[in-house]
Design a protein around this motif. Sequence first.
Motif: not given
Length: 154
Positions: A89, A118, A116, A83-85, A92, A154, A125
């Motif tokens: 990354s 996130s 994707w 996941y993109e935090d 990701f 997001h 999520y």
Amino acid sequence: MAKFYKCARKHGNRKTRGKGFTLAELLIVVAIIAVLVAISIPIFTSQLHKARVATDWANLRAYYAEIQADFISTGKYNKKVPYEDKQGSTGFDAFGLKEITFLNGQKVKMQEGRFWVSEDNKQGYSILYDCEKYIADHENHGNACELILGSTSH
């Protein structure tokens, strides 16, 4: 009986003599079949695209349910989930992921798109999915094959 058989046979021969399809008739039938095939191919490919997108959506919904249940039970983001935090990354890919890796290790390849994952404001999520046609030409394709699971902010 024998006389009837001879008569029917003779009559059948007379009827079929000189009969058959002409070249022009065969060409017309082939042309009609070609037109029907030309019409049906775009419809078939469109339906094939929709079926592949539906398969991707079903796999993503199962994946989302699994990772969301894991988050709810532990209260933490799982390191196995790419996941993109907010800081950067974690596994990701900027171009999206083409393969789902479930928490049990099972892998499923996307057939028609990318996704994707996130963070969803400490509520689990979010997953965004776009098909390849949308990624390539989103203005003309529309968002018919876009899927958002979780919060849309997001």
